[in-house]
Write a protein that holds these residues in place. Structure first.
Motif, PDB file in Angstrom:
ATOM      1  N   GLY A  42       0.785  -1.231   0.000  1.00 57.46           N
ATOM      2  CA  GLY A  42       0.000   0.000   0.000  1.00 57.46           C
ATOM      3  C   GLY A  42       0.811   1.271   0.000  1.00 57.46           C
ATOM      4  O   GLY A  42       0.254   2.360   0.229  1.00 57.46           O
ATOM      5  N   MET A  43       2.106   1.180  -0.249  1.00 56.37           N
ATOM      6  CA  MET A  43       2.941   2.382  -0.262  1.00 56.37           C
ATOM      7  C   MET A  43       3.098   2.928  -1.675  1.00 56.37           C
ATOM      8  O   MET A  43       3.030   2.185  -2.652  1.00 56.37           O
ATOM      9  N   GLN A  44       3.336   4.226  -1.766  1.00 57.46           N
ATOM     10  CA  GLN A  44       3.525   4.910  -3.040  1.00 57.46           C
ATOM     11  C   GLN A  44       4.934   5.482  -3.118  1.00 57.46           C
ATOM     12  O   GLN A  44       5.517   5.883  -2.113  1.00 57.46           O
ATOM     13  N   VAL A  45       5.460   5.555  -4.340  1.00 58.92           N
ATOM     14  CA  VAL A  45       6.779   6.134  -4.554  1.00 58.92           C
ATOM     15  C   VAL A  45       6.689   7.648  -4.411  1.00 58.92           C
ATOM     16  O   VAL A  45       5.868   8.305  -5.047  1.00 58.92           O
ATOM     17  N   LEU A  46       7.575   8.203  -3.572  1.00 55.84           N
ATOM     18  CA  LEU A  46       7.584   9.640  -3.335  1.00 55.84           C
ATOM     19  C   LEU A  46       8.866  10.299  -3.807  1.00 55.84           C
ATOM     20  O   LEU A  46       8.881  11.508  -4.063  1.00 55.84           O
ATOM     21  N   HIS A  47       9.944   9.552  -3.897  1.00 55.50           N
ATOM     22  CA  HIS A  47      11.217  10.175  -4.267  1.00 55.50           C
ATOM     23  C   HIS A  47      12.184   9.113  -4.748  1.00 55.50           C
ATOM     24  O   HIS A  47      12.172   7.972  -4.274  1.00 55.50           O
ATOM     25  N   LEU A  48      13.033   9.499  -5.704  1.00 52.28           N
ATOM     26  CA  LEU A  48      14.137   8.659  -6.168  1.00 52.28           C
ATOM     27  C   LEU A  48      15.410   9.483  -6.108  1.00 52.28           C
ATOM     28  O   LEU A  48      15.504  10.545  -6.727  1.00 52.28           O
ATOM     29  N   GLY A  49      16.380   9.005  -5.346  1.00 50.55           N
ATOM     30  CA  GLY A  49      17.664   9.704  -5.263  1.00 50.55           C
ATOM     31  C   GLY A  49      18.417   9.610  -6.572  1.00 50.55           C
ATOM     32  O   GLY A  49      18.241   8.674  -7.352  1.00 50.55           O
ATOM     33  N   GLY A 106      -0.098   7.065   3.828  1.00 55.83           N
ATOM     34  CA  GLY A 106      -0.674   7.965   4.814  1.00 55.83           C
ATOM     35  C   GLY A 106      -1.567   7.205   5.784  1.00 55.83           C
ATOM     36  O   GLY A 106      -2.320   6.306   5.386  1.00 55.83           O
ATOM     37  N   LEU A 107      -1.481   7.581   7.074  1.00 58.04           N
ATOM     38  CA  LEU A 107      -2.277   6.907   8.101  1.00 58.04           C
ATOM     39  C   LEU A 107      -3.335   7.826   8.700  1.00 58.04           C
ATOM     40  O   LEU A 107      -4.252   7.343   9.365  1.00 58.04           O
ATOM     41  N   THR A 108      -3.183   9.121   8.521  1.00 58.81           N
ATOM     42  CA  THR A 108      -4.156  10.108   8.983  1.00 58.81           C
ATOM     43  C   THR A 108      -4.523  10.993   7.804  1.00 58.81           C
ATOM     44  O   THR A 108      -3.933  10.877   6.715  1.00 58.81           O
ATOM     45  N   THR A 109      -5.488  11.870   7.995  1.00 61.96           N
ATOM     46  CA  THR A 109      -5.874  12.775   6.916  1.00 61.96           C
ATOM     47  C   THR A 109      -4.679  13.590   6.449  1.00 61.96           C
ATOM     48  O   THR A 109      -4.427  13.722   5.239  1.00 61.96           O
ATOM     49  N   ALA A 110      -3.924  14.151   7.406  1.00 64.80           N
ATOM     50  CA  ALA A 110      -2.754  14.951   7.048  1.00 64.80           C
ATOM     51  C   ALA A 110      -1.697  14.090   6.355  1.00 64.80           C
ATOM     52  O   ALA A 110      -1.057  14.530   5.390  1.00 64.80           O
ATOM     53  N   GLY A 111      -1.498  12.865   6.842  1.00 64.01           N
ATOM     54  CA  GLY A 111      -0.516  11.984   6.232  1.00 64.01           C
ATOM     55  C   GLY A 111      -0.906  11.569   4.830  1.00 64.01           C
ATOM     56  O   GLY A 111      -0.075  11.553   3.919  1.00 64.01           O
ATOM     57  N   ARG A 112      -2.181  11.227   4.633  1.00 68.68           N
ATOM     58  CA  ARG A 112      -2.635  10.836   3.292  1.00 68.68           C
ATOM     59  C   ARG A 112      -2.508  11.995   2.319  1.00 68.68           C
ATOM     60  O   ARG A 112      -2.121  11.811   1.164  1.00 68.68           O
ATOM     61  N   ASP A 113      -2.835  13.214   2.790  1.00 68.72           N
ATOM     62  CA  ASP A 113      -2.707  14.381   1.918  1.00 68.72           C
ATOM     63  C   ASP A 113      -1.247  14.605   1.531  1.00 68.72           C
ATOM     64  O   ASP A 113      -0.935  14.885   0.360  1.00 68.72           O
ATOM     65  N   ALA A 114      -0.327  14.469   2.506  1.00 65.08           N
ATOM     66  CA  ALA A 114       1.097  14.666   2.215  1.00 65.08           C
ATOM     67  C   ALA A 114       1.602  13.623   1.231  1.00 65.08           C
ATOM     68  O   ALA A 114       2.374  13.935   0.309  1.00 65.08           O
TER      69      ALA A 114
END
Length: 732
Positions: A563-570, A587-595
């Motif tokens: 359930g994880m998404q790619v956010l960055h590649l070095g 994301g586990l909370t509303t703020a986390g899912r939005d981020a």
């Protein structure tokens, strides 16, 4: 009047006992515990001309190294080695120190009173705990375990302040030692002679038939490389190249060559025998320059990334991979599980040789198993599982560090899984995991019954660490590149490198390591453990759960399935993994899912610019796999002209470069769509990425994808675009 007999000093007592240890070829372990002043007085009285000191407060006339440079002690030999752990204990330093003591010598460990040691602040933990914690916040589990082991260690001479001085123990009866090598072999044991013969066979033989040389420390592995290299040069077979993670690791090899009367040093640091030369070059230089040579010797191969080892074998078909299976230098298990299957698949044949006979000390030496136990260098996963792992219903559990450290069998299985699965593991890692104040430990165990601990085995393990929740001002300093804190890998990476300023203020949890027993893999065990970790983090109010790892296709697929998404590649290759670092999160909370959603969109949106710049060296199929793991992203809105251009490129003969801008904006999110991933092959998606995003030369792309020239590349790109449009409903 007869002279009154004098009481022998501590030095006299040690000097009188060591001849028996020298005859046995064994090494004596000495523990001196008490207040700093008392311990230092006793230790200084034992220092002689052949002593080596590791840690602070070394006597002025004694060779010494600080903890941070203790690895440089490997390769040398001393009769007496002192490790000063009075104010701080470095497990890696103890491992390096033990390897330096020759047979008949002693290792002297200096500690506070054992009863108080676990509760005292340990200065060395300052470099292991994350911000804002201090050294005093570290837990006691690791040192409690050390005290238990030292308290029951056989043949340990313990000098405790306030206690009578017991006589030093005697060595065990000497085991029958393997006969020395015959005179025709330039080696110290038959074991080493066979290794030299195997190395020579690689140099004389046909290419792509490598040798894998493995041993524990102290078996003469590196010296065998040097002795064999000398024969290759003498026999005129060709030049020899040597590489290792650091030059100091091959010092014994170079010493064996310099000892030769006919050896000469060249101006560039090479060693010449006759008309042939041996040179040390770092791995990256070898891969880039590919100098001519008959043979490449790779020492401490387990400490090099798999990708680097593969590139070296590709460049130098006559190759010897030498590595230490246990010990300070790195994890031989990781080398065995990760690299060797790939080597077996790409080589014509692979020969294996194990060095088992110690050279610096005799078999049966008591110091080696004591240090192995103290540092858990012999940790291994459970040999067998008590039940079919697919039938286990044991839940994932969070472990209490002190209870885990007190259970040797369980700890060995737990840590053994991590050692086997990770690129490299050092003794210090266990201490950080057990005592880190922001860490959590996890396991799934299989057994006949939950309450029958002896019938249970660890089948999955993980370690996590809390990150983020930084104050606003500090978070801004991280984003601005003005501060870099210990720990907090994910929020700092996403702020400083992905350009997302909100991440350092979010409170989240990072999975540092995770491993599943080979018998329980591909059965959902790892995903079950991740789900349990995520559920606990959500209950505890964490905003996100994330991970950072060296990019590998299998790992990308695993974390995406969790359930994880790619956010960055070095953009730079990590030294440990040999691959670029990927950051993924859920994301586990509303703020986390939005981020997470905003960062994933930004990653995909910025990919065209980065793919043509700092990510241009990455294979395009890897980027295609990354996009498939990034999570479905919304397609951009194209105006009528742009949409007509896209269709004309795919279905007619409109020039691809004329539609470069709309294609580059549309393509990355298009390649995140499940329908596109299912309909278009990975090769076709990778070709589009190489041509349209990375802007690679078409001739190079034709060779890479097995196509017949530039026109074939253009036609294949049009077909791939058409398949994408069809899969996505003609571009809508």
């Amino acid at each position: 009047m007869p002279a009154r007999p004098t009481t022998p000093t501590l030095r006299d007592t040690l000097d009188a006992s060591l001849p028996a240890w020298q005859r046995a070829g064994h090494r004596l372990a000495v523990l001196i515990s008490g207040t700093s002043d008392w311990v230092m007085t006793q230790a200084r009285s034992l220092v002689d001309d052949d002593s080596f000191w590791i840690g602070p407060d070394a006597p002025s006339d004694t060779r010494s190294l600080g903890f941070r440079r203790a690895g440089e002690a490997l390769g040398g030999e001393s009769a007496r080695v002192f490790v000063n752990a009075l104010t701080g204990f470095d497990p890696d330093a103890l491992g390096a120190a033990a390897g330096r003591v020759r047979g008949g010598g002693c290792l002297v460990l200096l500690t506070p009173p054992l009863g108080r040691w676990p509760s005292q602040t340990d200065a060395d933990m300052a470099r292991l705990v994350p911000y804002p914690f201090q050294a005093g916040d570290a837990g006691p589990a690791y040192r409690e375990r050390l005290v238990r082991i030292l308290g029951t260690a056989p043949r340990l001479w313990h000098l405790a302040q306030g206690q009578p001085v017991a006589p030093p123990p005697s060595p065990e009866p000497v085991q029958t030692r393997t006969a020395d090598a015959p005179p025709s072999f330039p080696s110290r044991t038959v074991d080493q002679a066979h290794a030299i013969a195997a190395i020579l066979a690689v140099a004389r033989g046909r290419p792509r038939r490598p040798l894998v040389l493995r041993s524990h420390r102290g078996r003469g592995k590196t010296s065998a490389l040097g002795l064999a290299a000398a024969q290759v040069l003498e026999q005129g077979l060709g030049d020899v190249l040597v590489t290792a993670p650091r030059r100091e690791a091959v010092a014994p090899l170079l010493d064996r060559l310099r000892e030769r009367a006919d050896a000469a040093a060249d101006h560039d640091g090479a060693i010449r025998l006759g008309s042939q030369r041996l040179r040390f070059l770092p791995p990256d230089v070898l891969i880039e320059q590919r100098p001519e040579a008959r043979l490449l010797l790779i020492d401490e191969a387990a400490a090099l990334p798999t990708a680097v080892l593969e590139a070296l074998f590709d460049a130098f078909p006559r190759c010897v991979f030498a590595t230490t299976e246990h010990g300070y230098e790195g994890s031989g298990r990781g080398f065995t599980l990760r690299f060797l299957p790939r080597l077996e698949a790409s080589a014509v044949s692979v020969r294996h040789h194990w060095l088992t006979t110690p050279i610096r000390w005799s078999p049966g030496d008591p110091l080696e198993p004591l240090v192995d136990r103290l540092l858990l260098l012999d940790a291994d996963p459970a040999e067998t599982l008590p039940i079919d792992a697919r039938q286990t219903t044991c839940p994932a559990a969070r472990l209490e560090p002190r209870a885990l450290a007190a259970d040797e069998r369980r700890l060995g299985e737990w840590f053994g899984l991590l050692v086997a699965a990770h690129y490299r593991t050092t003794p210090r890692d266990l201490r950080q995991l057990l005592d880190g104040p922001a860490s959590q430990l996890w396991a799934i165990e299989a057994g006949k019954a939950i309450d029958q601990a002896t019938d249970r085995a660890v089948i999955a393990t993980a370690a996590t660490q809390d990150e983020g929740a930084l104050p606003t001002q500090l978070a801004e300093a991280v984003f601005n590149g003005e501060r870099r804190l210990r720990g907090h890998l994910l929020p700092q990476t996403l702020a400083a490198h992905a350009g997302m300023p909100d991440w350092p203020r979010l409170h989240g949890r990072r999975i540092q390591r995770i491993a599943v027993h080979p018998a329980a893999r591909r059965q959902g065990t790892g995903e079950r453990l991740v789900r349990a970790i995520a559920a606990t983090a959500r209950r505890e109010g964490q905003a996100f759960l994330g991970v950072s790892f060296g990019m590998e296709d299998e790992l990308l697929a695993f974390w995406a399935a969790c359930g994880m998404q790619v956010l960055h590649l070095g953009q730079h290759r990590d030294h440990a993994s040999g691959s670029e670092a990927v950051v993924m999160a859920m994301g586990l909370t509303t703020a986390g899912r939005d981020a997470v959603e905003r960062t994933a969109r930004r990653f995909v949106r910025q990919l065209p610019t980065r793919a043509a710049g700092p990510l241009r060296h990455i294979e395009p199929d890897r980027i295609a796999i990354l996009l498939a793991a990034a999570g479905q992203q919304p397609l951009p809105t194209l105006d009528t002209d742009e949409r007509d251009q896209l269709i004309a490129c795919a279905r007619h003969r409109h020039h691809l470069d004329a539609a470069l801008d709309p294609i580059r904006r549309w393509l990355p999110p298009a390649l995140t769509q499940p329908a596109a991933i299912d309909a278009v092959s990975l090769d076709r998606r990778a070709l589009l990425i190489g041509r349209m995003l990375q802007l690679q030369d078409e001739t190079r792309l034709a060779k890479r994808f097995g196509l017949d020239g530039r026109r074939a590349v253009e036609n294949a790109c049009r077909q791939a675009l058409a398949e994408l449009l069809d899969a996505l409903g003609d571009g809508h």
